[in-house]
Design a protein around this motif. Structure first.
Motif, PDB file in Angstrom:
ATOM      1  N   LYS A   4       3.244   2.087  -5.628  1.00  0.00           N
ATOM      2  CA  LYS A   4       2.009   2.502  -4.960  1.00  0.00           C
ATOM      3  C   LYS A   4       0.844   1.594  -5.362  1.00  0.00           C
ATOM      4  CE  LYS A   4      -1.113   6.389  -4.194  1.00  0.00           C
ATOM      5  NZ  LYS A   4      -1.421   7.790  -4.506  1.00  0.00           N
ATOM      6  N   ALA A   5       0.697   1.316  -6.650  1.00  0.00           N
ATOM      7  CA  ALA A   5      -0.399   0.470  -7.124  1.00  0.00           C
ATOM      8  C   ALA A   5      -0.291  -0.944  -6.540  1.00  0.00           C
ATOM      9  CB  ALA A   5      -0.416   0.414  -8.647  1.00  0.00           C
ATOM     10  N   MET A  33      -1.401  -0.908  -2.975  1.00  0.00           N
ATOM     11  CA  MET A  33      -2.848  -0.705  -2.866  1.00  0.00           C
ATOM     12  C   MET A  33      -3.653  -1.817  -3.529  1.00  0.00           C
ATOM     13  SD  MET A  33      -2.936   3.350  -3.825  1.00  0.00           S
ATOM     14  CE  MET A  33      -4.718   3.393  -3.913  1.00  0.00           C
ATOM     15  N   SER A  55      -4.054  -2.082  -6.663  1.00  0.00           N
ATOM     16  CA  SER A  55      -4.826  -1.286  -7.603  1.00  0.00           C
ATOM     17  C   SER A  55      -4.366  -1.524  -9.034  1.00  0.00           C
ATOM     18  CB  SER A  55      -4.662   0.206  -7.272  1.00  0.00           C
ATOM     19  OG  SER A  55      -5.235   1.018  -8.273  1.00  0.00           O
ATOM     20  N   LYS A  89      -5.438   0.743 -11.333  1.00  0.00           N
ATOM     21  CA  LYS A  89      -5.699   2.052 -11.928  1.00  0.00           C
ATOM     22  C   LYS A  89      -4.381   2.662 -12.403  1.00  0.00           C
ATOM     23  CE  LYS A  89      -9.648   3.329  -9.044  1.00  0.00           C
ATOM     24  NZ  LYS A  89     -10.121   4.345  -8.081  1.00  0.00           N
ATOM     25  N   GLU A  95      -3.466   5.676 -12.731  1.00  0.00           N
ATOM     26  CA  GLU A  95      -3.020   6.810 -11.912  1.00  0.00           C
ATOM     27  C   GLU A  95      -2.346   6.373 -10.610  1.00  0.00           C
ATOM     28  OE1 GLU A  95      -7.568   6.459 -11.126  1.00  0.00           O
ATOM     29  OE2 GLU A  95      -6.232   6.257 -12.845  1.00  0.00           O
ATOM     30  N   ASP A  96      -2.544   5.127 -10.199  1.00  0.00           N
ATOM     31  CA  ASP A  96      -1.877   4.616  -8.991  1.00  0.00           C
ATOM     32  C   ASP A  96      -0.540   3.959  -9.307  1.00  0.00           C
ATOM     33  OD1 ASP A  96      -3.967   5.438  -7.329  1.00  0.00           O
ATOM     34  OD2 ASP A  96      -5.045   3.539  -7.567  1.00  0.00           O
ATOM     35  N   TYR A 121       5.278   5.816  -2.873  1.00  0.00           N
ATOM     36  CA  TYR A 121       4.391   5.035  -2.021  1.00  0.00           C
ATOM     37  C   TYR A 121       4.283   5.640  -0.615  1.00  0.00           C
ATOM     38  CZ  TYR A 121       8.943   2.943  -0.838  1.00  0.00           C
ATOM     39  OH  TYR A 121      10.253   2.745  -0.491  1.00  0.00           O
TER      40      TYR A 121
END
Length: 176
Positions: A119-120, A123, A125, A127, A129-130, A135
């Protein structure tokens, strides 16, 4: 403490490499020797441009299908120097050990080490948390980014296995 939010990180991820590339092109052009008199414009156009990205490798070994659980994968986060560093994308486990300057402890992308952080990556990202495997909530554009990262890794890092206990990504529902 100073924190940088998602849009700022995304902008920096786009702007910094472009600025570096443009700066490098200017310095290369300024210091490049003049072309030979018999070199035509067509010959000049056919020369590949140099990239600041890590080029694809031609020494990768055949992909392995060794099974890793999410818990087992955690041991390959770079904290133990006697173990390789692994990053998983969409369940595929890549050995990124030769890039400790990027994925090693305290380095910019260590967030992705020892886990599937699909997912990160989709994105763009950084972060914590990501940095998860699910995903399913990614937009179409983010899915393209995730798939591009998977392709990038496939051409540059050895595939050492698959994460076997990831839940399958849920299919986003649409209100049409």
């Amino acid at each position: 403490m100073f924190t940088i939010e998602g849009p700022v990180i995304y902008a920096l991820l786009l702007i910094v490499p472009v600025a570096l590339l443009l700066s490098r092109r200017r310095s290369i052009k300024a210091s490049a020797p003049k072309p030979l008199a018999d070199e035509t414009d067509k010959e000049k156009e056919q020369k590949p441009a140099k990239s600041i990205m890590q080029p694809p490798r031609d020494d990768l070994v055949a992909p392995k299908e060794d099974p890793y659980t999410v818990e087992q994968l955690k041991a390959f986060d770079g904290s133990d120097p006697s173990k390789p560093i692994y990053v998983a994308i969409k369940g595929t486990v890549f050995d990124v050990s030769h890039k400790t300057d990027v994925y090693g402890p305290g380095k910019s992308y260590n967030l992705f080490a020892g886990k599937d952080a699909s997912k990160a990556l989709g994105m763009s990202s950084l972060k914590p948390e990501d940095a998860i495997s699910d995903y399913s909530t990614l937009s179409e554009g983010d899915m393209k980014t995730l798939n591009d990262w998977h392709t990038f890794f496939t051409k540059r890092y050895n595939i050492v296995g698959r994460v076997v206990d990831l839940p399958p990504p849920s299919v986003p529902t649409s209100n049409m």
